[in-house]
Write a protein that holds these residues in place. Structure first.
Motif, PDB file in Angstrom:
ATOM      1  N   GLY A  22     101.859  26.134  43.704  1.00 32.72           N
ATOM      2  CA  GLY A  22     100.367  26.337  43.728  1.00 32.72           C
ATOM      3  C   GLY A  22      99.955  27.350  44.673  1.00 32.72           C
ATOM      4  O   GLY A  22     100.623  28.202  45.012  1.00 32.72           O
ATOM      5  N   PRO A  23      98.569  27.244  45.178  1.00 35.34           N
ATOM      6  CA  PRO A  23      97.907  28.241  45.960  1.00 35.34           C
ATOM      7  C   PRO A  23      98.981  28.365  47.152  1.00 35.34           C
ATOM      8  O   PRO A  23      99.683  27.378  47.821  1.00 35.34           O
ATOM      9  CB  PRO A  23      96.825  27.701  46.453  1.00 35.34           C
ATOM     10  N   ALA A  24      99.175  29.808  47.688  1.00 35.85           N
ATOM     11  CA  ALA A  24     100.093  29.998  48.793  1.00 35.85           C
ATOM     12  C   ALA A  24      99.288  29.475  50.187  1.00 35.85           C
ATOM     13  O   ALA A  24      98.185  29.853  50.449  1.00 35.85           O
ATOM     14  CB  ALA A  24     100.190  31.573  48.968  1.00 35.85           C
ATOM     15  N   ALA A  25      99.998  29.006  51.082  1.00 41.28           N
ATOM     16  CA  ALA A  25      99.547  28.572  52.518  1.00 41.28           C
ATOM     17  C   ALA A  25      99.313  29.724  53.032  1.00 41.28           C
ATOM     18  O   ALA A  25      99.991  30.929  53.055  1.00 41.28           O
ATOM     19  CB  ALA A  25     100.402  27.565  53.027  1.00 41.28           C
ATOM     20  N   ALA A  26      98.441  29.879  54.090  1.00 43.01           N
ATOM     21  CA  ALA A  26      98.127  30.976  54.961  1.00 43.01           C
ATOM     22  C   ALA A  26      99.308  31.088  55.902  1.00 43.01           C
ATOM     23  O   ALA A  26      99.867  30.182  56.316  1.00 43.01           O
ATOM     24  CB  ALA A  26      96.813  30.347  55.706  1.00 43.01           C
ATOM     25  N   GLU A  27      99.636  32.479  56.228  1.00 43.25           N
ATOM     26  CA  GLU A  27     100.624  32.719  56.899  1.00 43.25           C
ATOM     27  C   GLU A  27     100.281  33.244  58.088  1.00 43.25           C
ATOM     28  O   GLU A  27      99.672  34.489  58.286  1.00 43.25           O
ATOM     29  CB  GLU A  27     101.528  33.586  56.369  1.00 43.25           C
ATOM     30  N   ILE A  28     100.145  32.708  59.304  1.00 45.70           N
ATOM     31  CA  ILE A  28      99.670  33.072  60.825  1.00 45.70           C
ATOM     32  C   ILE A  28     100.751  33.562  61.455  1.00 45.70           C
ATOM     33  O   ILE A  28     101.712  32.728  61.619  1.00 45.70           O
ATOM     34  CB  ILE A  28      98.942  32.168  61.431  1.00 45.70           C
ATOM     35  N   PRO A  29     100.978  35.028  61.860  1.00 44.30           N
ATOM     36  CA  PRO A  29     102.327  35.280  62.429  1.00 44.30           C
ATOM     37  C   PRO A  29     102.264  34.203  63.941  1.00 44.30           C
ATOM     38  O   PRO A  29     101.351  34.116  64.550  1.00 44.30           O
ATOM     39  CB  PRO A  29     102.050  36.372  63.133  1.00 44.30           C
ATOM     40  N   PRO A  30     103.674  33.653  64.064  1.00 46.09           N
ATOM     41  CA  PRO A  30     103.804  32.736  65.110  1.00 46.09           C
ATOM     42  C   PRO A  30     103.994  33.227  66.567  1.00 46.09           C
ATOM     43  O   PRO A  30     103.740  32.551  67.514  1.00 46.09           O
ATOM     44  CB  PRO A  30     105.337  32.102  64.911  1.00 46.09           C
ATOM     45  N   HIS A  31     104.001  34.607  66.563  1.00 44.75           N
ATOM     46  CA  HIS A  31     104.146  35.207  68.040  1.00 44.75           C
ATOM     47  C   HIS A  31     103.191  36.276  67.943  1.00 44.75           C
ATOM     48  O   HIS A  31     102.500  36.813  67.191  1.00 44.75           O
ATOM     49  CB  HIS A  31     105.518  35.896  68.164  1.00 44.75           C
ATOM     50  N   GLY A  32     102.625  36.423  69.116  1.00 45.89           N
ATOM     51  CA  GLY A  32     101.662  37.668  69.611  1.00 45.89           C
ATOM     52  C   GLY A  32     100.137  37.166  69.659  1.00 45.89           C
ATOM     53  O   GLY A  32     100.030  36.008  68.786  1.00 45.89           O
ATOM     54  N   SER A  33      99.437  37.583  70.651  1.00 46.14           N
ATOM     55  CA  SER A  33      98.028  37.075  70.767  1.00 46.14           C
ATOM     56  C   SER A  33      96.805  38.012  70.560  1.00 46.14           C
ATOM     57  O   SER A  33      95.875  37.615  70.938  1.00 46.14           O
ATOM     58  CB  SER A  33      98.104  36.271  71.882  1.00 46.14           C
TER      59      SER A  33
END
Length: 575
Positions: A22-33
């Motif tokens: 199904g629809p791809a989940a959002a990918e938020i980089p785990p590091h860096g701000s």
């Protein structure tokens, strides 16, 4: 930037092409701000995905990155030393997002100057912030023109990419400064660092099922902190942001049409605005079919509006209540309404209390409710909300004394002292451990020797039969004595024929209800029915106008009355 042609680009597929899932989940980089670097990672991951679109066209993530790189280079030439404050005086459109990214990529901080705000407010903001530059796409008010100005509509972007500057910026540096009004009457610039916004998006992503094919709206003014979540929530999760024109946002029917035509899936809205959308949906039958989330903020939710929406629209839309403050980076808590709660009979026990439940803190945020002695309140007591953790802002710009007062270093249970934000908001602790919003501490009034919390009065009376909206204010009686007056509206939106006094029988019923749910000293001495509650330029209920109402004549016409022009959708400036 008139040389750049907006193009419609086909978005990437919303399914996983390798697995057929199904629809791809959002990918938020785990590091860096740093927000601009997190955006660049999304642009590299999904260059052809539509990032932002307005009434004129759209920009892919790659195009948005290229435009913001080029503008950032311009800004770095004008302001070579990082850390300056740059005002954004731009009409709603894709260039607002371009300019925000460019300011951050050049190592600076953006300060919204929405042209729709009064010129006096813009001049105060520019002077108080000590802006180094203003970026605009139109003529600016005369006094603003004295400041250094960069006109986007005079620039020509080259065909070849221009490398963006890469100044050394710490994630603790402010990404933006948003001005918010308060009890002092003087607007205050709230400094919010990159890391807070990144923490907000990551914390919400763990609560919401965000997807790469989600379509968001920039529905609110970018001078209102709700827009921070709308913009960065969309871009850092890989979604598409639709910039809603002001005229569209001011029309409930036009807003419903846009939500439907654009296939919006994530919609952030103030409850009083949602009420207008519900009325339009029930009247015309126009309901968005793609909507997955409605996220409320800024005001208490009237659960009757949610139930009315579900009666005419898709029932699998999820409704979320939030409690938030500009000084704590938009949201502090999350509260998902369950189907069981929404399907409950209106007169069932705790039928209205759950709508005031502010929920549980986001991961990394901490919420405490304390009494005047600083100790946690006990069940049945009301106290002030204190916030600690990832969302607490840096403080108020150029206001060290006020910052020290409102952002104190306080003892923290089980650890070293931590910086808190004293919100001035009140919450009541119920026996089951639930915290319910109870209004503002600065809304407390004293009548006949009793201190009365207006928020508590309003919360108890809004559940009365036949009441749609209700506001309690301190007024003066005909003999000059202070008294409590409740102004309210009913589901019947027609203005009362008697000029606002309401009929006697209805007032008697409301008085009887008030005596059942409130102590005697908190029962309003007068109930006044209005066609609509008046609002101030910020879109909030105009308590000042109501408190000045003498009782012999109706208060000023509300913003959507015939005397005041077309009915606007109200969008307040701060949570």
């Amino acid at each position: 930037m008139t040389d750049v042609t907006h193009t419609e680009t086909v978005t990437e597929t919303d399914t996983d092409t390798e697995t057929g899932a199904g629809p791809a989940a959002a990918e938020i980089p785990p590091h860096g701000s740093l927000l601009h670097l997190l955006f660049d990672e999304q642009a590299a991951r999904s260059p052809h995905q539509i990032a932002v679109r307005d009434a004129r066209g759209s920009l892919t993530y790659a195009q948005l990155a290229q435009r913001s790189d080029w503008l950032a280079a311009h800004l770095a030439e004008r302001l070579p030393r990082p850390g300056e404050l740059v005002g954004l005086h731009l009409d709603r459109g894709t260039d607002v997002v371009v300019a925000m990214l460019a300011v951050l990529k050049s190592g600076h901080t953006y300060v919204p100057l929405d042209p729709g705000y009064p010129a006096e407010r813009l001049l105060f903001t520019a002077g108080d912030a000590r802006l180094g530059l203003i970026v605009s796409d139109q003529p600016v008010p005369a006094d603003l023109a004295r400041l250094p100005l960069l006109r986007l509509d005079d620039l020509v972007q080259p065909a070849a990419p221009v490398p963006a500057p890469r100044p050394a910026v710490d994630d603790g540096a402010p990404a933006y400064v948003i001005y918010t009004s308060g009890s002092t009457g003087r607007p205050k610039g709230v400094q919010v660092p990159h890391r807070n916004v990144a923490a907000l998006v990551r914390a919400c992503a763990r609560r919401y099922e965000l997807r790469k094919d989600d379509v968001w709206t920039l529905f609110h003014s970018y001078s209102f902190d709700f827009s921070v979540w709308e913009i960065w929530g969309a871009l850092l999760s890989g979604g598409t942001l639709v910039v809603v024109p002001h005229r569209t946002a001011a029309s409930p029917q036009a807003t419903l049409d846009l939500l439907s035509n654009e296939g919006v899936t994530v919609f952030n809205v103030v409850p009083s605005v949602f009420r207008h959308l519900v009325r339009a949906a029930r009247r015309t039958g126009t309901t968005p079919t793609a909507l997955r989330y409605v996220i409320f903020g800024g005001e208490s939710v009237d659960i009757r509006d949610v139930r009315a929406w579900r009666a005419v629209a898709r029932r699998d839309t999820r409704f979320v209540n939030t409690y938030g403050i500009t000084e704590a980076t938009v949201f502090v808590t999350y509260r998902l309404f369950t189907d069981q709660e929404l399907d409950r009979a209106p007169d069932a026990p705790e039928g209205s209390a759950f709508a005031l439940d502010i929920g549980e803190p986001l991961d990394g945020w901490e919420l405490r409710v304390v009494g005047e002695d600083g100790a946690p309140v006990r069940p049945g007591e009301t106290g002030e909300i204190l916030v600690a953790g990832s969302g607490v802002a840096l403080g108020y710009l150029h206001r060290p004394e006020l910052t020290a007062q409102r952002f104190p270093l306080l003892a923290h249970p089980g650890g070293a002292p931590r910086r808190h934000y004293r919100s001035g908001d009140l919450a009541r602790l119920l026996p089951d451990g639930t915290f319910c919003y109870a209004g503002r501490a600065d809304d407390q009034v004293k009548i006949n020797g009793f201190r009365i919390e207006l928020g508590e009065v309003e919360a108890r009376l809004r559940s009365a039969p036949g009441v749609r909206e209700l506001v309690a204010v301190r007024t003066v009686s005909r003999i000059g004595e202070p008294m409590l007056t409740a102004f309210y509206t009913t589901p019947d939106t027609a203005p009362p024929a008697d000029g606002g006094h309401g009929d006697r029988e209805q007032a008697e019923r409301l008085t009887a209800h008030a005596r059942q749910v409130l102590p005697a000293h908190m029962v309003p001495g007068r109930f006044v029915r209005l066609g609509e509650l008046p609002v101030n330029p910020s879109g909030k209920t105009d308590r000042k106008a109501l408190s000045a109402w003498p009782g012999q004549a109706a208060p000023p016409p509300p913003a959507d009355s015939p005397a005041a022009g077309p009915a606007p959708v109200r969008t307040p400036e701060g949570l």
